[in-house]
Design a protein around this motif. Structure first.
Motif, PDB file in Angstrom:
ATOM      1  N   PRO A 422      81.324  69.644   3.835  1.00 41.53           N
ATOM      2  CA  PRO A 422      82.114  68.418   3.606  1.00 41.53           C
ATOM      3  C   PRO A 422      81.476  67.172   4.221  1.00 41.53           C
ATOM      4  CG  PRO A 422      83.550  70.236   4.245  1.00 41.53           C
ATOM      5  CD  PRO A 422      82.147  70.719   4.404  1.00 41.53           C
ATOM      6  N   VAL A 423      80.785  67.336   5.356  1.00 41.24           N
ATOM      7  CA  VAL A 423      80.102  66.193   5.978  1.00 41.24           C
ATOM      8  C   VAL A 423      79.028  65.667   5.027  1.00 41.24           C
ATOM      9  CG1 VAL A 423      78.601  65.483   7.887  1.00 41.24           C
ATOM     10  CG2 VAL A 423      80.540  67.003   8.321  1.00 41.24           C
ATOM     11  N   MET A 424      78.267  66.601   4.448  1.00 38.23           N
ATOM     12  CA  MET A 424      77.212  66.210   3.519  1.00 38.23           C
ATOM     13  C   MET A 424      77.810  65.609   2.250  1.00 38.23           C
ATOM     14  SD  MET A 424      74.795  69.567   4.094  1.00 38.23           S
ATOM     15  CE  MET A 424      73.361  68.977   3.196  1.00 38.23           C
ATOM     16  N   GLN A 425      78.908  66.183   1.800  1.00 40.65           N
ATOM     17  CA  GLN A 425      79.564  65.652   0.591  1.00 40.65           C
ATOM     18  C   GLN A 425      79.994  64.193   0.798  1.00 40.65           C
ATOM     19  OE1 GLN A 425      82.691  68.569  -0.191  1.00 40.65           O
ATOM     20  NE2 GLN A 425      81.650  69.150  -2.071  1.00 40.65           N
ATOM     21  N   ARG A 426      80.640  63.910   1.932  1.00 39.88           N
ATOM     22  CA  ARG A 426      81.088  62.543   2.227  1.00 39.88           C
ATOM     23  C   ARG A 426      79.909  61.572   2.189  1.00 39.88           C
ATOM     24  NH1 ARG A 426      86.109  61.820   5.054  1.00 39.88           N
ATOM     25  NH2 ARG A 426      85.221  59.946   5.968  1.00 39.88           N
ATOM     26  N   TYR A 427      78.818  61.971   2.813  1.00 41.36           N
ATOM     27  CA  TYR A 427      77.648  61.096   2.915  1.00 41.36           C
ATOM     28  C   TYR A 427      77.078  60.795   1.528  1.00 41.36           C
ATOM     29  CZ  TYR A 427      73.080  59.362   4.433  1.00 41.36           C
ATOM     30  OH  TYR A 427      71.971  58.591   4.637  1.00 41.36           O
ATOM     31  N   TYR A 428      76.883  61.863   0.731  1.00 39.84           N
ATOM     32  CA  TYR A 428      76.207  61.669  -0.551  1.00 39.84           C
ATOM     33  C   TYR A 428      77.123  61.113  -1.637  1.00 39.84           C
ATOM     34  CZ  TYR A 428      71.911  63.453   1.288  1.00 39.84           C
ATOM     35  OH  TYR A 428      70.763  63.583   2.025  1.00 39.84           O
ATOM     36  N   VAL A 429      78.413  61.298  -1.521  1.00 40.61           N
ATOM     37  CA  VAL A 429      79.340  60.633  -2.446  1.00 40.61           C
ATOM     38  C   VAL A 429      79.243  59.123  -2.260  1.00 40.61           C
ATOM     39  CG1 VAL A 429      81.795  60.158  -2.790  1.00 40.61           C
ATOM     40  CG2 VAL A 429      80.976  62.501  -2.880  1.00 40.61           C
ATOM     41  N   GLN A 430      79.195  58.699  -0.987  1.00 34.43           N
ATOM     42  CA  GLN A 430      79.051  57.265  -0.711  1.00 34.43           C
ATOM     43  C   GLN A 430      77.671  56.760  -1.130  1.00 34.43           C
ATOM     44  OE1 GLN A 430      80.928  56.003   3.232  1.00 34.43           O
ATOM     45  NE2 GLN A 430      80.881  58.226   3.471  1.00 34.43           N
ATOM     46  N   TYR A 431      76.660  57.593  -0.903  1.00 29.37           N
ATOM     47  CA  TYR A 431      75.282  57.224  -1.279  1.00 29.37           C
ATOM     48  C   TYR A 431      75.181  57.018  -2.781  1.00 29.37           C
ATOM     49  CZ  TYR A 431      70.253  57.110  -0.137  1.00 29.37           C
ATOM     50  OH  TYR A 431      68.957  56.714   0.077  1.00 29.37           O
TER      51      TYR A 431
END
Length: 1139
Positions: A422-431
């Motif tokens: 989920p941490v990676m998902q949050r980052y790359y969704v914003q990216y």
């Protein structure tokens, strides 16, 4: 999507490449399994080994692919034709599927050539990668097919059976047979086949010149570049890891080498004309000596390439290149890869440690994680493949005892990715929404030419990314960008053909940007697939011998044992190597059988290996714990009181200035000296054991559980199970029971050892999260029963057996006496000395230790065993009473007629036997009272409030209470070790005796007469020389003082069972006994009355022991003055004897 009229540029290249690559892997799986089955005599089709069909098979293979049905060799086939058709159909049609796959591949390759597709791995990555994968898959499939030696026999047998059944050959047979013949030497045939495809294939391969050399660097170059380091540049730690060739950064080196080797073999002409191609070819040949075809099937590069090129005119230079590269690979590749693994161990350790502390870095540095996983996976597979196919004498470079550490750090990184997804998902969704969408939109806007359809796809990309938000992640929404990625693949195909309106070759920035975006989308919805792509090690399933060897090496090296959990974790990878086209590997099936090393299907193999690894780890930990326990038991043993005797003796002798043995005798080390360290470098065996245990326990405690093929394994439970089994065996073993010599450890010494053992086991909770109390409860509670859960004897049964069969038997034989003053059994001086000292097993401290060990349940079992022996003695006594019933009946009513009593007494038989059996009963009851008293003391320490409540309950039972209720209270009290007026265990034991054809009234009469028999027999004890009373021990050396307890307890039990008055019967007994004893006062024969006074004292003991008799009652039957004089006489006699 409607594309209008289908043009060469619209041949659905993306879809075909995707489907054919997937189908190719499925076909490889099926052909591989056929090869393994045919290579195993036990698994190959029975028709190939049938002696009756041997001549027919040879004939078919010799004539293949021609068909000649009119031959005498084929007669046997006629009988078996239907079975052959049925059983070889799956083999035959697999080969047909291979042929159809070949046709589709050739058609697609021709289409690609016709479309003049542009290939560049750094731009249209998906298209180039899938194209090269298809070429390698096709080459591999045909190579493995050619390695099936029985292929002609199988195809021929099936076709002949078809011919005999249907009158004609199978319609696919002519083409299939020709294909088998054409591809006898598959690479040679394919070299001819690929001549028209040379341009496309060479272009795709040469595009690797910017990627492959950069990936194939030495460890020193990696180290100088500080590859994979997050902390080398702290200022840029939060910056996203970027590259123009994102998907190429984690592309498998193994895959690239296969592309290069097979690709340049197929289009070898380019090696003579292009320096970049030759450079790639040489670099690949210098890196490895063999390549993985599929699973454990390998391709020996140099020999195969040389054999192919040797027949081509003008290729001497290429052959020399191959030989030089082979020498280079043999001499340097092993050490180069060893150094890489060494570097990767430290790099992955650093990466895993930093990410564990700061998981937020998984966002910007995700690329580093997948690069690290891919690099490590490539090195592990290289080692596995080459270690199994060593081509040089020195094997040091192919034995890596630290490989487990590298695998462990891979698993740690995989765990971080799964945990912090989920941490990676949050980052790359914003990216994607905040940066990628904006940049892509600008690129699209700046395109000079953008056809409508391409524009629609591009706009959909931008819209998809713009619509993303962090709230979707927080709400747990499932993302799916597969459609977007497939659209990009299609777009690559549309824009890579020669006449495309929008040519990707002219817009490389767009391709590179889209490749980056695709990587970002995978970070949102395909993390698990990315882990499989970059770090799948399911290949270990097919190198099981090497896998198990690596595991054993890991356990043997203490510094590596902490990483041993990686081997069970690898078993979770195995199912990813299965394919839906070969369900036989998923579910047990008889059609294709795996090789002997993989006899079971992959699911079973993964389960059995995981189970074996966890079991071995638990065994190793158990052995270490056992060694520590042994050391601690030895240290505890040094503190036992028996070891201080020598020290005391030396001190006394030193004080009295006596010589203490030889001058050169070394001084005995005192307990605790092992804790004195001269310096910190001194390491004891115990230190080494603790270090090894902590390392191994780290591994066992690393994961709470792991799932393999829908089965959950819990490593800690393996350790718990092994500890339970070993603790059980150790406790029983520490009793040191020897059935031949009847030797056994003292309860106090066993208790000391068990406590030392338990202390060590309790410390295990500091290493592993296990419930050691559960282990204690399971094991120690089982030890309180007669047999444990495995049907093995316990300490309860061993000690019960020893006390009954050894100690109490020697008491019955007159070698041991019970000393009430000492509350212990003591050895008597005899001709044959006993092998044990009874006092050391029966004094208060030993009995308390026994109670601690056996607990209330064990002591109850001991009591029941004692009572069983008493009941057997009572049964014999009843028989003696029945023999003398008439005489005893008369004596019961004639106790006031001395002459008549004397005459009747002479008619009695077995008088001595009655007294001896009653004495044995008394001895057993005396031992039981010691055990009960010890149990009460122990329970009073452990559960004082509960014991006091039970005692209070027992003491306040109203006299008028129903006997059944009272017996329940007595049973409770007895279980707590409290003495009772009526022994419930004795009542149960005696009431279980079944008498045939005897009425209850008769039973009651026998019980009454038994008391009469004992009472009138007492005077005969006076003539026994051993009946003398000893004031020092407060008893008699022949244990007749135990008669007091026997008489009271037996009477109470018998008359409770028969519902008689205990008090009245004991009064009757007292009257008869006192009358009989008074008579011996008038005897003049000194031999008959030698111990008269000592026997008189029995009456006092009986009354003192009884809760039903009083001294007043005794005074009315037997003058107290006689008792006083008797005590005076025995004490006086004792003093004179001592003088």
């Amino acid at each position: 999507m409607s594309r209008g009229v289908i043009q060469p540029s619209q041949q659905k290249l993306a879809e075909k490449l995707t489907i054919l690559n997937d189908r190719g892997i499925g076909m490889l799986t099926r052909v591989y399994n056929i090869k393994k089955a045919c290579g195993d005599p036990k698994a190959k089709p029975s028709y190939l080994v049938d002696k009756n069909l041997e001549s027919a098979v040879k004939f078919i293979v010799r004539k293949f692919p021609a068909v000649e049905t009119r031959n005498n060799n084929l007669a046997q086939l006629q009988k078996e034709k239907s079975e052959i058709l049925k059983n070889l159909a799956l083999y035959y049609f697999t080969f047909v599927d291979v042929m159809e796959f070949k046709d589709h591949v050739c058609e697609l390759l021709n289409t690609i050539d016709a479309c003049q597709v542009f290939f560049d791995i750094t731009v249209n990555f998906d298209l180039t990668k899938n194209y090269l994968d298809l070429v390698v898959t096709y080459t591999t499939l045909m190579t493995i097919l050619s390695r099936i030696e029985e292929r002609k026999a199988i195809i021929g047998l099936y076709n002949y059976a078809h011919e005999m059944t249907h009158g004609a050959s199978d319609r696919e047979y002519p083409r299939l047979g020709q294909m088998i013949v054409d591809y006898e030497n598959p690479l040679k045939k394919m070299m001819e086949e690929f001549v028209p495809h040379g341009k496309s294939l060479s272009d795709a391969l040469i595009s690797l010149q910017m990627v492959y050399p950069r990936r194939n660097l030495s460890a020193d170059q990696w180290r100088n570049a500080q590859l994979l380091s997050l902390i080398s540049a702290p200022s840029t730690m939060l910056n996203p890891a970027q590259s123009d060739t994102m998907p190429c950064e984690y592309l498998s080196l193994d895959a690239m080498e296969k592309w290069i080797v097979f690709g340049f073999i197929l289009c070898h002409a380019v090696l003579n004309s292009d320096a970049a191609a030759l450079s790639l070819w040489k670099l690949a040949l210098q890196s490895s000596t063999c390549l993985c075809l599929f699973r454990d099937e390998v391709f020996h590069i140099h020999k195969s390439a040389e054999d192919l090129f040797v027949n081509i005119r003008g290729y001497n230079k290429r052959i020399n290149d191959i030989r030089e590269c082979k020498e280079q690979a043999l001499s340097h590749a092993g050490s180069m890869h060893r150094e890489r693994r060494k570097f990767l161990r430290s790099a992955l350790k650093e990466l895993a440690t930093v990410l564990a502390d700061q998981p937020g870095l998984l966002g910007p540095k995700a690329l580093f994680v997948f690069m690290a996983l891919s690099f490590a996976r490539d090195e592990i597979i290289w080692l596995l493949r080459h270690a199994d196919n060593i081509q040089k004498k020195s094997t040091d470079d192919f034995i890596d005892k630290h490989i487990a550490e590298l695998i462990f750090y891979m698993e740690e990184l995989r765990a971080h990715v799964r945990k912090y997804g989920p941490v990676m998902q949050r980052y790359y969704v914003q990216y994607l929404s905040g940066f990628d969408a904006v940049v892509l939109n600008e690129l699209v806007q700046n395109l000079s030419v953008c056809p409508e359809d391409e524009s629609i796809i591009m706009s959909s990309f931008v819209n998809t990314m713009t619509s993303l938000s962090v709230k979707q992640v927080e709400d747990g929404e499932v993302f799916d960008f597969r459609g977007m990625r497939l659209d990009w693949f299609r777009l690559q195909a549309y824009t890579s053909v020669s006449k495309a309106s929008l040519g990707i070759a002219d817009h490389k920035e767009l391709g590179k940007m889209m490749n980056t975006i695709i990587f970002h989308t995978k970070m949102v919805d395909s993390l698990v697939e990315m882990l499989v792509e970059t770090s799948d090690l399911s290949i270990f399933c097919f190198y099981s011998r090497a896998f198990e060897k690596m595991f054993q090496q890991c356990l043997e090296l203490p510094s590596q044992s902490r990483h041993s959990i990686c081997f069970p974790l690898l078993c979770t990878h195995f199912m990813s190597c299965t394919h839906e086209l070969c369900p036989e590997e998923l579910f047990a099936c008889d059609v294709f059988t795996l090789s002997p090393a993989q006899r079971h299907h992959i699911g079973d193999r993964s389960l059995s290996l995981c189970n074996m690894f966890l079991d071995e780890m638990a065994k190793q930990a158990r052995n270490l714990i056992t060694d520590i326990c042994t050391e601690q038991c030895t240290l505890s043993d040094q503190l036992l009181p028996k070891h201080c005797a020598k020290t005391i003796s030396q001190a006394v002798n030193k004080k009295s200035k006596k010589a203490t043995g030889k001058k050169g005798e070394p001084e005995r080390e005192k307990p605790g000296v092992e804790s004195m360290r001269k310096n910190r470098l001194l390491v004891t065996n115990l230190d080494k054991l603790h270090t090894a245990l902590s390392e191994l326990c780290f591994s066992i405690n690393y994961v709470p559980n792991l799932v393999v093929w829908e089965h959950t394994f819990t490593p800690r439970e393996y350790l718990t199970s092994h500890l339970e089994i070993r603790f059980t065996k150790s406790i029983v073993g520490m009793t040191m029971y020897n059935q031949a010599t009847q030797e056994i450890a003292k309860p106090s010494e066993l208790l000391t050892s068990v406590r030392a053992y338990m202390t060590v086991l309790q410390s295990i909770e500091n290493y592993v999260t296990i419930d050691i109390t559960r282990v204690f409860n399971n094991v120690l509670l089982q030890q309180t029963q007669h047999l444990d859960s495995h049907g093995e004897p316990t300490i309860t049964s061993l000690y019960t057996n020893w006390y009954l069969e050894t100690l109490l038997r020697q008491v019955s034989n007159g070698h041991i006496a019970y000393f009430p003053a000492m509350k212990a059994f003591v050895n008597l001086p005899t001709e044959n000395e006993l092998t044990f000292n009874a006092e050391e097993y029966s004094d208060i401290s030993e009995m308390r230790s026994l109670s601690e060990l056996l607990g209330p349940y064990g002591m109850k079992f001991l009591s029941e065993s004692l009572m069983w022996h008493i009941s057997s003695q009572v049964a014999e006594l009843k028989k003696l009473v029945v023999e003398n019933m008439e005489v005893l009946t008369q004596m019961r009513t004639s106790f006031d007629k001395p002459e008549h009593m004397a005459a009747l007494f002479k008619k009695l038989t077995s008088v001595d036997s009655v007294l001896k059996r009653m004495t044995i009963i008394g001895v057993i009851l005396s031992f039981r009272s010691l055990a009960q008293e010890a149990l009460r003391d122990v329970l009073s320490c452990h559960i004082p409030f509960l014991v006091s409540s039970v005692e209070d309950f027992k003491d306040h039972i109203p006299r008028e209470t129903d006997m059944k209720v009272a017996m329940n209270v007595y049973e409770l009290s007895s279980a707590a070790g409290l003495p009772c007026e009526i022994d419930p265990a004795l009542v149960v034991a005696l009431s279980s005796q079944k008498s045939e054809n005897i009425s209850p009234e008769e039973e009651y009469k026998i019980a009454c007469l038994l008391m009469v028999f004992v009472a009138v027999s007492l005077p005969t004890l006076a003539s026994n020389v051993m009946s003398q009373y000893s004031p020092a021990i407060e008893g008699h050396c022949n244990n007749i003082h135990c008669l007091a307890k026997a008489i009271n307890q037996i009477a109470a039990a018998l008359f409770t069972i028969h519902k008689g008055s205990i008090e009245d019967r004991l009064k009757e007994f007292l009257a008869l006994a006192s009358s009989s004893l008074l008579k011996i006062g008038q005897e003049t024969d000194k031999m008959t009355t030698r111990n008269r006074e000592s026997v008189y004292l029995l009456l006092d003991m009986i009354v003192q022991e009884s809760p039903f008799l009083t001294m007043d009652l005794l005074e009315s039957c037997f003058p107290y003055v006689l008792l006083r004089n008797a005590y005076h006489a025995v004490y006086k006699q004792s003093i004179s004897a001592n003088a």
